[in-house]
Each structure stands twice: as structure tokens, then as C-alpha cells.
Scaffold this motif. Structure first.
Motif, mmCIF file in Angstrom:
data_model
loop_
_atom_site.group_PDB
_atom_site.id
_atom_site.type_symbol
_atom_site.label_atom_id
_atom_site.label_comp_id
_atom_site.label_asym_id
_atom_site.label_seq_id
_atom_site.Cartn_x
_atom_site.Cartn_y
_atom_site.Cartn_z
ATOM 1 N N ALA A 88 0.859 -1.187 0.000
ATOM 2 C CA ALA A 88 0.000 0.000 0.000
ATOM 3 C C ALA A 88 0.890 1.230 0.000
ATOM 4 N N ILE A 89 0.474 2.273 -0.718
ATOM 5 C CA ILE A 89 1.270 3.506 -0.750
ATOM 6 C C ILE A 89 0.513 4.698 -0.187
ATOM 7 N N THR A 90 -0.803 4.610 -0.020
ATOM 8 C CA THR A 90 -1.599 5.724 0.476
ATOM 9 C C THR A 90 -1.494 5.810 1.991
ATOM 10 N N GLU A 91 -1.236 7.004 2.507
ATOM 11 C CA GLU A 91 -0.963 7.165 3.931
ATOM 12 C C GLU A 91 -2.056 6.563 4.818
ATOM 13 N N ARG A 92 -3.312 6.815 4.472
ATOM 14 C CA ARG A 92 -4.408 6.345 5.327
ATOM 15 C C ARG A 92 -4.562 4.827 5.295
ATOM 16 N N ASP A 119 1.132 7.437 14.096
ATOM 17 C CA ASP A 119 0.570 7.974 15.336
ATOM 18 C C ASP A 119 1.491 9.083 15.852
ATOM 19 N N LYS A 120 0.979 10.307 15.890
ATOM 20 C CA LYS A 120 1.828 11.458 16.226
ATOM 21 C C LYS A 120 2.311 11.456 17.668
ATOM 22 N N SER A 163 -4.208 13.237 8.480
ATOM 23 C CA SER A 163 -3.516 13.434 7.218
ATOM 24 C C SER A 163 -4.208 14.578 6.477
ATOM 25 N N GLY A 164 -3.531 15.121 5.475
ATOM 26 C CA GLY A 164 -4.138 16.154 4.655
ATOM 27 C C GLY A 164 -4.289 17.497 5.341
ATOM 28 N N ASN A 371 -5.525 18.098 0.178
ATOM 29 C CA ASN A 371 -5.507 17.312 -1.056
ATOM 30 C C ASN A 371 -6.643 17.668 -2.010
ATOM 31 N N ASP A 372 -7.590 18.482 -1.550
ATOM 32 C CA ASP A 372 -8.759 18.818 -2.368
ATOM 33 C C ASP A 372 -8.445 19.987 -3.297
#
Length: 406
Positions: A88-92, A119-120, A163-164, A371-372
């Protein structure tokens, strides 16, 4: 004797559409001669699932955990043959991918390792223990936020798995904290609180082999990553040679040394305040915006391809040393309405890439995260000043024209 090698069976979790897993010339990142791909993709992206390397395709809502798990378990044992890798490459999706690997007994990044990049709270606990300067922080509670505010003057609440650049709140008064807590009472455990660092935000994007940086490019955000909330462009410019670049690259190497054995790609953000570097966050993924185009222009490596190769083969492509030219990008946003005119970049040789994400007739909503965008344009230049001038030229040329939606 003929060397006959079995293809690697790759189970790919996808949200962005299968057409993205290739370069501009159509060369596949998971080529038919080496890979057999079992794809789990988004329902709205299934039409992009074409290619001789595809063995099986299942479309689901990839953010529905149960539906995703069922699809992955089906694909993992398709026709009685076990998959070799889960990618998988998408962060979420990175943390969910790690959970599914462990369920299936597949090799790759574990949940513990993934949490240090997602997790920050976990990532700052880990790096602080390794001597990295991080903001003061805590899992969110009103008491923790008030205590931190009393010592720092301002705090930031943000989702631990966010994210985003979404749901980021700067809280400067006790009343701000009380209002935030009341408005998010049902999910406060999803947030962290940290000291507000009043400094410039930079990022370093790296290709990494066994925690050693193979190549890295540093850049500065000219605008806040939350510019989308004001419908203003977010511009970014690479740093030229000098003491600041050297200091950022050295800090980046120290952070990655705290992740022994990590192989892949990282997007690492940090603050610079009064000459001191303070960690912000790090992700085990390619950066967004025009990061991929800029890194490719300067090193010859596509960061998404490097992520896939790392997860499939355990190695990364060997980049060239970053070229002497610099790059930058601008992310363009629009409000709610119907787009009236095409978004086209200036007809200039210094435009590296233009991602047009909205076309005339599209009904647009106000952006909800960074991202929008309606367009992302990457440029090159011989200096930071030249790159910024060209980004501003793009901004003047590509102004979205909207009419009210019916």
C-alpha cells in the motif's frame, strides 16, 4: 541451465486508481514479467484496473475496515495460492495494511513499525527517547492542554492519525481549549496536543535503505499547509546549497537512524525557529503536492515506485545525486461552484508537470483538506527566487473561474 524465476504475487491495496502505478511512458511499477498482481481497489476506480499483470480485481470501499478485510483475505488466498507481499502507498492505508499483514502472516512493515510513522504521539515518544528535539506533547485532555498552554503560550490540537492538514486547531486561550473539547467530546481520544512552534515549516523527502539515506531533497513551504481553508495557493520551493540545507539533511539522517532496518520512502516535516530545528512529523510515504515530480526531476527516481519496490523486494532504486537545478510546486484551490474555464499552465519549458484535477462543468465543493485541489503545478529554476517567480506566474495564469451551483 535456464533461470526460471517464479513471479512475486503482490496483493495491492489501492485508493488512487491503478493508472497511477506506472511512469509517464507507461512503464509499470509492477511489471508482468516479475509480478502477478491481485488488486483491491476503490469502487470508483475499478475502471482503471487494466494490465496483463493483473490476476484478480476486487472493488470495495477501502475505508470500510470490514469490507477491506474480507476483500484482502479473499485475494490473499486466490485460487488456493498464497500471496507473497501486501503493498500500500496511500498514507491512510499504511496502518491497515500492517494490521492485515500480521493477520495473514505476510512479511513487511509491522503494526508497531507503522505506528511510529502514523501515530503522532507514538512517533514523538520514540524520537524523543532517541534524543531528537520534538515539541512538548501529550495525548489530548483538557488538563494536559491547559498545563501545556500555561507554559508555552499557545498549543495545537491535531488528530493522532491525521492526514491532509485536516482538523488542526491552534488554541491560545483556556476558552479555546474548552470550546475545542466540547466540540469534539465524542472523539477526544483521537487527538494529541502539542506546543505551538512559531517557525518556518520545511520538509525533507528521502529514499532510504536500511535506515541510511540514499538520496534526499529539502524544501520550504512558502505558505501554510492549511492555505486551502482560505482558498489560497500553497507554494513550496526546494532549498539550494548552504548551511541550512546541510543542517536539515543532518537532522533528517538522525531521525531516520532511530528507525533501524527501515527501507522505503519518507516525507519528514520539521520547524526551524531561531535557527533551531524541531521535529514536526514523519510519514513512510511519498510527499504530496508536487513532491514526486520535483524529486524525479532532480534524482531520476519516482518516489511511489520506490515505495512499491521497497515493499515488494526490500530494496529501493539507486537515485542519482540531486541535480543542480531547483524545483517547486503550487497547489491551487477553488471554492464551491461550477468550474467555467479549463485550467491550463503557462506554455513554458520550465513547467515540469501539471496535474489538472477539475475540468469545466465540474461541480466543486469547498476543500476539506489540503488534497482537495483543482490543480497542482510543478516547475524548475536555477535558484529559489526564480522558482518562486515562476510559481507566482503560474498562480496569475491559473485562476479558477466559477459560477454558482444550481
Amino acid at each position: 541451465m535456464t533461470d526460471v524465476r517464479r513471479k512475486t504475487t503482490v496483493l495491492l491495496l489501492d485508493r488512487i486508481g491503478y493508472s497511477f502505478y506506472q511512469d509517464r511512458d507507461g512503464r509499470r511499477f509492477l511489471p508482468e514479467d516479475r509480478c502477478s498482481v491481485r488488486l483491491v481497489t476503490s469502487l470508483d476506480k475499478v475502471d482503471e484496473a487494466t494490465g496483463k499483470e493483473l490476476e484478480s480485481v476486487v472493488a470495495v470501499d477501502v475505508y470500510d475496515n470490514r469490507a477491506l478485510a474480507e476483500a484482502v483475505h479473499h485475494q490473499a488466498g486466490f485460487k488456493g495460492h498464497r500471496a507473497d507481499r501486501l503493498v500500500a502507498i496511500t498514507e491512510r492505508l499504511l496502518l491497515r495494511a500492517a494490521e492485515l499483514r500480521e493477520e495473514l502472516g505476510l512479511p513487511g512493515q509491522t503494526v508497531r513499525e507503522a505506528l511510529l510513522f502514523r501515530d503522532k504521539v507514538r512517533m514523538k515518544e520514540h524520537l524523543s527517547a532517541h534524543g531528537i528535539r520534538v515539541p512538548e506533547f501529550a495525548p489530548f485532555s483538557e488538563a494536559a492542554a491547559l498545563e501545556l498552554l500555561s507554559r508555552t503560550g499557545a498549543v495545537v490540537a491535531k488528530p493522532r492519525l491525521g492526514s491532509g492538514a485536516r482538523d488542526i486547531f491552534v488554541l491560545r486561550e483556556p476558552a479555546d481549549i474548552a470550546s475545542f473539547a466540547a466540540g469534539h467530546a465524542s472523539r477526544l481520544d483521537e487527538f494529541e496536543v502539542e506546543e505551538f512552534i512559531d517557525g518556518e515549516l520545511f520538509h525533507v523527502d528521502s529514499v532510504v535503505q536500511d535506515s541510511k539515506v540514499v538520496a534526499a531533497v529539502a524544501a520550504r513551504y512558502i505558505d501554510e499547509t492549511t492555505s486551502y481553508t482560505r482558498l489560497r495557493p500553497c507554494r513550496d520551493v526546494a532549498l539550494g546549497p548552504g548551511p541550512q540545507l546541510d543542517a536539515l539533511l543532518e537532522f533528517n539522517e538522525r531521525v531516520l537512524a532511530a528507525h533501524p532496518g527501515f527501507t522505503g520512502v519518507t516525507h519528514h516535516e520539521m520547524f526551524v525557529r531561531d535557527g533551531d530545528i524541531v521535529f514536526c512529523e514523519i510519514g513512510a510515504r511519498a510527499g504530496g503536492g508536487g513532491v514526486i515530480a520535483g524529486f524525479l526531476s532532480r534524482t531520476g527516481v519516482n518516489l511511489d515506485e520506490a515505495v512499491i519496490q521497497a515493499q515488494v523486494e526490500g530494496t529501493v532504486p539507486l537515485p542519482a545525486a540531486p541535480a543542480g537545478h531547483l524545483t517547486g510546486f503550487t497547489v491551487i484551490y477553488a471554492g464551491a461552484g461550477v468550474l467555467q474555464r479549463p485550467l491550463t499552465p503557462p506554455d513554458e519549458p520550465w513547467v515540469l508537470e501539471c496535474q489538472v484535477l477539475a475540468r469545466p462543468g465540474d461541480r466543486l465543493e469547498r476543500p476539506e483538506n489540503c488534497n482537495d485541489a483543482v490543480a497542482i503545478v510543478s516547475v524548475r529554476g536555477d535558484s529559489e527566487d526564480e522558482v518562486i517567480r515562476r510559481l507566482d506566474q503560474v498562480g496569475r495564469h491559473m485562476v479558477p473561474v466559477l459560477s454558482a451551483a444550481d
